[in-house]
Design an enzyme around this catalytic site. Sequence first.
Site, PDB file in Angstrom:
ATOM      1  N   GLY A 169       0.663   4.007   4.182  1.00 56.18           N
ATOM      2  CA  GLY A 169       2.200   3.056   3.592  1.00 56.18           C
ATOM      3  C   GLY A 169       3.081   3.427   3.207  1.00 56.18           C
ATOM      4  O   GLY A 169       4.258   3.498   2.964  1.00 56.18           O
TER       5      GLY A 169
ATOM      6  N   GLY B  57       0.886  -0.870   0.108  1.00 52.27           N
ATOM      7  CA  GLY B  57       0.402  -0.046  -0.125  1.00 52.27           C
ATOM      8  C   GLY B  57       0.861   1.307  -0.274  1.00 52.27           C
ATOM      9  O   GLY B  57       1.764   1.429   0.427  1.00 52.27           O
TER      10      GLY B  57
ATOM     11  N   ARG C 121     -20.552  11.914  12.048  1.00 49.81           N
ATOM     12  CA  ARG C 121     -21.556  11.291  10.525  1.00 49.81           C
ATOM     13  C   ARG C 121     -22.240  10.572  11.271  1.00 49.81           C
ATOM     14  O   ARG C 121     -23.938  10.660  10.090  1.00 49.81           O
ATOM     15  CB  ARG C 121     -20.374  10.874   9.890  1.00 49.81           C
ATOM     16  CG  ARG C 121     -19.098  12.132   9.654  1.00 49.81           C
ATOM     17  CD  ARG C 121     -18.034  11.455   9.183  1.00 49.81           C
ATOM     18  NE  ARG C 121     -16.437  13.067   8.442  1.00 49.81           N
ATOM     19  CZ  ARG C 121     -16.281  12.152   7.776  1.00 49.81           C
ATOM     20  NH1 ARG C 121     -15.450  11.584   7.630  1.00 49.81           N
ATOM     21  NH2 ARG C 121     -15.082  13.507   7.142  1.00 49.81           N
TER      22      ARG C 121
END
Lengths: 638, 257
Positions: A46, A41, A331
Amino acid sequence: MPTLDSRIPAGPLAEKWTKRKADMKLVNPANKRKYTIIVVGTGLAGASAASSFGELGYNVLNFCFQDTPRRAHSIAAQGGINAAKSYQNDGDSVWRLFYDTIKGGDFRAREANVYRLAEVSNNIIDQATAQGVPFAREYGGTLANRSFGGALVSRTFYARGQTGQQLLIGAYQSLMRQVELGKVKMFPRTEMLDLVVIDGRARGIVTRDLVTGKVESFLGDAVVLATGGYGNLYYLSTNAKGSNVTASWRAHRKGAFFANPCYTQIHPTCIPRAGEYQSKLTLMSESLRNDGRIWVPKKAGDGRAPDQIPEGERDYYLERKYPTYGNLAPRDISSRAAKQACDAGLGVGPGGLGVYLDFSDSIKRLGASAIGERYGNLFDMYQRITGENPYQVPMRIYPAVHYTMGGLWVDYDLMSNLPGLFVLGEANFSDHGANRLGASALMQGLADGYFVIPYTIGDYLARGGIAKVGTDHTEFKAAEAQVNAQEKKFLSIQGKHTVDYFHKKLGNIMWENVGMARTQESLEKALREIPALRDEFWQDVKVPGIEGEFNQELEKAGRVADFLELGELLATDALQRNESCGGHFRSEFQTEDGEALRNDADYAYAAAWEWNGASKPWTLNKEPLVFENIHLQTRSYK
Amino acid sequence: MRLTLEIWRQKGADDAGRFVRYEHDEVSEHMSFLEMLDVLNQKLIEKGEEPVSFDSDCREGICGMCGFVVNGYPHGPQPLTTVCQLHMRFFHDGDVLRLEPFRAKAFPIIRDLAIDRSALDRIIMAGGYNSINAGGPRDANSILVGKKEADLSMDAAACIGCGACVAACPNASASLFTGGKISHLGLLPQGEPERKTRALSMVERHNTEGFGGCTVIGACAEACPKGLKLDFIARMNKDYLAGTVTYREGAAGGGSG
């Protein structure tokens, strides 16, 4: 059920990370080049980890499935990154960022991890600025801030609506510098298809070169997964088309525990879907809620154009229900409120699956150019997709799957239960509990990669005991054979339906039954339907082409096969968690006014699931969450 | 809507390649261009034909992975729009659309519309960064950056590395890409120490990767989905010139202690 050890250092909360760092074993600088670290990644986590390892002197092998590391999906994050700088003099502090994050996560995250995250947040802003990330500035030359959901301070740093892009490009540039210096070897268009475990330690991966189809093994002293979340399980999400769970899932099948899969974040402000052909959903940054007001008509089935609906006949439901936070409610709460409004028939647009996000008051107050400066690129994107101009008519928005708080289980050092396997960023489960606050994903990805893993991986390597083996080891050969066999199988079925056909069906099962609101009944239904769909997939999928070539359908087939297993685990996890918390809302468990009802006595734990083999039930391992510094309370944003 | 598509099909680098005609009658004006191709591919697979390979990832116009030429325009005819954000309402019933890959010597074709743009990564490798390591930088607010400079730097940093500028240029030059990075970093005080050497090494790498020279035609800026301006190429040339004039080999590093 076994209990998991999170290896959180003893001592006061504010001193845990300092103490842990002081206790770590170090690798002699001259010996670092004798170690090879595999990083899968190239997103924020990453890329920042790989470049930091390179800077320290380790040899790094870095893999991504995209054509270049700069494409990783961190790039799409729009709004910003949190840090406890308190540049605005508005009462922010490490403690407050820690507390907001724990509370935002509905008290289902580890205190120690979250505190460390808040602690290193300020270093990230310094680091990114030094790299040349063009953060927004005030006229005096200092950094600008904006507000985000779930906080009453202004602590979010941003670069127009492209904060993720700019932070990722910063990390990517550092990574490219290490590639040029020869410390990092980069493998783009290469997908990890298995984890290799030897003598109980993660020792390597098996990959497929997506251009030539070549299956290959790579050996390392440690393996770091920074492979993102699993939102594409739902088919439609705000994730990139390529985002997938395969690296994490194959590691799970090799023994890594998968924690809290049911914590999925549905983002409240996305562009509603337009038709059956829809391939993904597009997010409109939460930062829009700084200046946009969310409303629906008070009368069900009101077909008038929005500007024909008088003020008195509109319900600004977030402002009404949550006067303190208003349109900046977190959210999960905002998404559920939108769903409730639409379920009550108050929704707007095609199918009644939308609510208005209206900028007319702000445009009147500040002028269109000021609003354009803040959100111009988002307004343009909205107009390109919908054909409507948000300067003139309110946006229509609807919740969509966006982020997954669950992921591979890791301890305080970000190491999974498999020694030598480290997991960073969205791919792990550690910092956001049951709900992530806006502008915290970028923070976590970079905290893990720049400021946590460079320390903890050194401790693991310095403690030794890593045997000398090669990629001719039987475990590598067995993993390669497994990967090759699966590809052959996909290509040999030659059934009636495409991979996308099954992926869409799976997504539909998940969204309808394991989406924003879940019940025992819906989850049991999903647990009947998913295995049946999985069987159908393995009998009737049609994958064209051959193995030894660029074959995008073959790539997708492997990813969907893994989603078809993960879906079952996610529903299983949601079914065992008889409470509502954050992104996991069980309709049976709610307060009288429809808020999530937690059960701290029975469910204050992280659920870490252990793979027992295909078609066998998972084993549930529990890590109790101990709160020593904060008082568990009902989350209120009223 | 009903469209005729002429799509470049090429199995791999060694295949000559050719346009193949497809009649597509299941197009909705609300589809994105790539969704229109998704629907075509589903039909091709069901019929037992090879689907059209093309790259895409975020489909929000920010990752830069998508990109091909539509009727001669990189990313299609709508200005400031990547092909993933281009919607079919921009076209008309009965249109004939010709799709081909971004063509340049430095961008070998992988398959159909998918190409290899790793040469752009190698330009960044040559110096598209500030040479600092993680850990220990000073407080961010101790570096003041004027709003104007910060905004201009952000304009340059908006590049998504898609390669449309290269495809648009008759010389297949990547000067707008390279100039964008040189400007992004060079406009900020943090990037000042390496401003000239960065321009030298990045331009040299640009040339050895097989990109052509810039003749300031401006097709790149017209095609750029992120609106990068030709000024950034001027800035690159200025820094490159300054680098050429002032360049000297680095002195041997460090003391004896």
